[in-house]
Design an enzyme around this catalytic site. Structure first.
Site, short mmCIF file in Angstrom:
data_model
loop_
_atom_site.label_atom_id
_atom_site.label_comp_id
_atom_site.label_asym_id
_atom_site.label_seq_id
_atom_site.Cartn_x
_atom_site.Cartn_y
_atom_site.Cartn_z
N SER A 82 -108.03 12.50 -24.34
CA SER A 82 -107.62 13.92 -24.37
C SER A 82 -106.53 14.14 -25.42
O SER A 82 -105.77 13.22 -25.76
CB SER A 82 -107.10 14.35 -23.01
C1 SAM Z 1 -111.45 13.47 -20.88
S1 SAM Z 1 -111.97 11.86 -20.44
C2 SAM Z 1 -110.51 11.15 -19.76
C3 SAM Z 1 -109.33 11.11 -20.67
C4 SAM Z 1 -108.29 10.12 -20.27
N1 SAM Z 1 -107.69 10.40 -18.97
C5 SAM Z 1 -107.22 9.92 -21.31
O1 SAM Z 1 -106.43 9.02 -21.13
O2 SAM Z 1 -107.15 10.65 -22.30
C6 SAM Z 1 -112.93 12.12 -18.98
C7 SAM Z 1 -113.48 10.86 -18.39
O3 SAM Z 1 -113.98 11.15 -17.10
C8 SAM Z 1 -115.00 10.22 -16.83
N2 SAM Z 1 -115.78 10.65 -15.67
C9 SAM Z 1 -116.77 11.58 -15.61
N3 SAM Z 1 -117.24 11.69 -14.36
C10 SAM Z 1 -116.54 10.81 -13.61
C11 SAM Z 1 -116.57 10.45 -12.24
N4 SAM Z 1 -117.41 11.02 -11.38
N5 SAM Z 1 -115.72 9.50 -11.81
C12 SAM Z 1 -114.86 8.91 -12.66
N6 SAM Z 1 -114.80 9.20 -13.97
C13 SAM Z 1 -115.61 10.15 -14.44
C14 SAM Z 1 -115.77 10.14 -18.14
O4 SAM Z 1 -116.51 8.93 -18.23
C15 SAM Z 1 -114.64 10.25 -19.16
O5 SAM Z 1 -114.27 9.00 -19.67
#
Ligand code: SAM
Length: 413
Positions: A82
């Protein structure tokens, strides 16, 4: 921690990663995204560029830049690091302190490192992702950055991580249409859940405080996040109204009635009318609160999305990455727009109407813009989350959004 040499920048000066971090922090403070000294200190310290070694280092410190790390078969972005501004905003919303136990849903490593820096050695950070590629990357980055105590778990975050519960804070970094029971149940009473919650197509990162079986909002911010995968997957659906390449126009549906697209397509390409409200916005003023009012007041208000080419060709008057509220009634629709005023710093709000009832629908939208201005402009919406099955008479008066696990309400003072 890796020793990173000074970097060459466009203006030919040498900038170390520490200088890039200091500049990033300065900009985040000026934007109002960073406010607390312990969050500032964490952003000054964490070497976020180590999480994305293939990226240009200066890019990793760009305050507005999310780094996309995965896209699905349909071209939808599903994983990213992000943007610093969004991370700062959510961490400030969480009101973290030393010694806290924190669960992060949606990983990548960088945000978890900030959380670990803030809660310190007496606290605990658990970060989960559904995608093993992401957790592998996070697990490689965190020790390199000096945060080897973070627990990295590969699982569907829908179920939380009960082994380490209860948590003082749960921070969700993926767009959710619902709040699964585990997120509330694994949070201490009085604890804060920060979540990019999608409500009738509009996403706000909301800071909730747990009050028994209810979550009560304590502020929210406009944001965009990749959509949730797994058991809780619930994506918006695009009803296309115009399909030419680079000029696509559609309605983003999120529980809205299925529109008659043939009729609306014809309406879009027929002449339009405009109605003006007399209500003005400052050039730097966001529509985010107005839009939440419109979705509270009007029943069938999906979001109009359009590619820039559609505006260039005059098919639509406005485009926005967040979508523009469009009131749909029978075979007609009207969407919010603006026009310049004599004051270069202010714009007047209005509506563009299409279809046989173009003026009537545009006037209806304008009427609610005026109501917002008169009665709600100086207030903020209040968002609450109740378990599914809560009877209507226990809900506050306002818009109710029914999801599988919850009933979300939006109310206004
Ligand atoms: C915007 S990214 C996270 C950014 C991160 N927190 C950072 O350090 O910048 C969103 C993440 O959510 C994960 N995601 C999507 N659905 C999910 C779920 N049901 N459980 C866990 N992770 C999930 C995706 O694989 C993705 O890597």
């Amino acid at each position: 921690m890796d020793n990173v040499p000074a970097m060459q920048t466009d203006d030919n000066t040498q900038r170390t990663d520490q200088q890039l971090r200091d500049d990033m922090v300065q900009q985040l403070i000026e934007l109002g995204a960073l406010r607390s000294s312990h969050v500032v200190a964490a952003f000054r310290k964490v070497p976020r560029h180590l999480a994305t070694p293939d990226e240009d280092v200066a890019t990793t410190y760009d305050v507005e830049r999310a780094l996309i790390t995965k896209t699905d078969a349909e071209g939808i972005q599903i994983s990213s690091v992000s943007a610093p501004r969004i991370q700062a905003m959510q961490i400030e919303q969480a009101e973290l302190g030393p010694g806290m136990r924190v669960l992060e849903i949606g990983s990548g490593g960088v945000n978890a490192a900030y959380l670990a820096e803030i809660v310190g050695r007496d606290g605990m950070v658990v970060t989960v992702d559904i995608d093993p590629d992401v957790t592998e990357r996070a697990a490689a980055f965190l020790p390199k950055a000096g945060y080897d105590s973070v627990q990295v778990v590969t699982t569907d975050g829908e179920n939380g991580v009960p082994e380490h519960a209860p948590y003082d804070r749960v921070i969700v970094t993926v767009q959710a249409a619902d709040i699964p029971p585990a997120w509330r149940e694994q949070l201490k009473d009085g604890g804060r859940l920060v979540v990019p919650l999608r409500m009738r197509g509009m996403t706000r990162t909301v800071a909730f405080v747990r009050d028994g079986d209810r979550l009560v909002s304590d502020g929210f911010e406009l944001c965009g996040f990749v959509p949730m995968q797994g058991v809780g997957e619930n994506r918006v659906r695009l009803a296309l109204l115009h399909e030419a390449e680079g000029e696509e126009v559609g309605l983003r549906l999120d529980g809205h009635p299925e529109p008659d697209t043939d009729v609306l397509r014809a309406a879009l390409l027929s002449p339009s009318v405009r109605s003006w409200s007399g209500v003005t916005l400052a050039a730097n003023e966001s529509n985010e609160h107005l839009d939440l009012w419109l979705t509270t007041a009007l029943d069938n208000l999906p979001l109009l999305t359009a590619q820039p080419g559609a505006r260039e060709r005059g098919i639509v008057a406005s485009v926005s990455p967040h979508g523009i509220p469009a009131l749909v009634e029978a075979g007609s629709f009207a969407y919010r727009t603006v026009r310049p005023t004599w004051d270069p710093d202010r714009f007047e709000l209005g509506a563009v109407g299409h279809g046989p009832r173009d003026r009537e629908v545009a006037e209806r939208l304008v009427e609610e813009i005026r109501t917002w201005d008169r009665e709600h402009r100086s207030h903020r919406a209040f968002i609450e989350v109740f378990p599914a099955g809560t009877p209507d008479d226990r809900l506050p008066a306002g818009r109710v959004i029914d999801r599988r696990h919850t009933r979300v309400t939006i109310t206004w003072p």
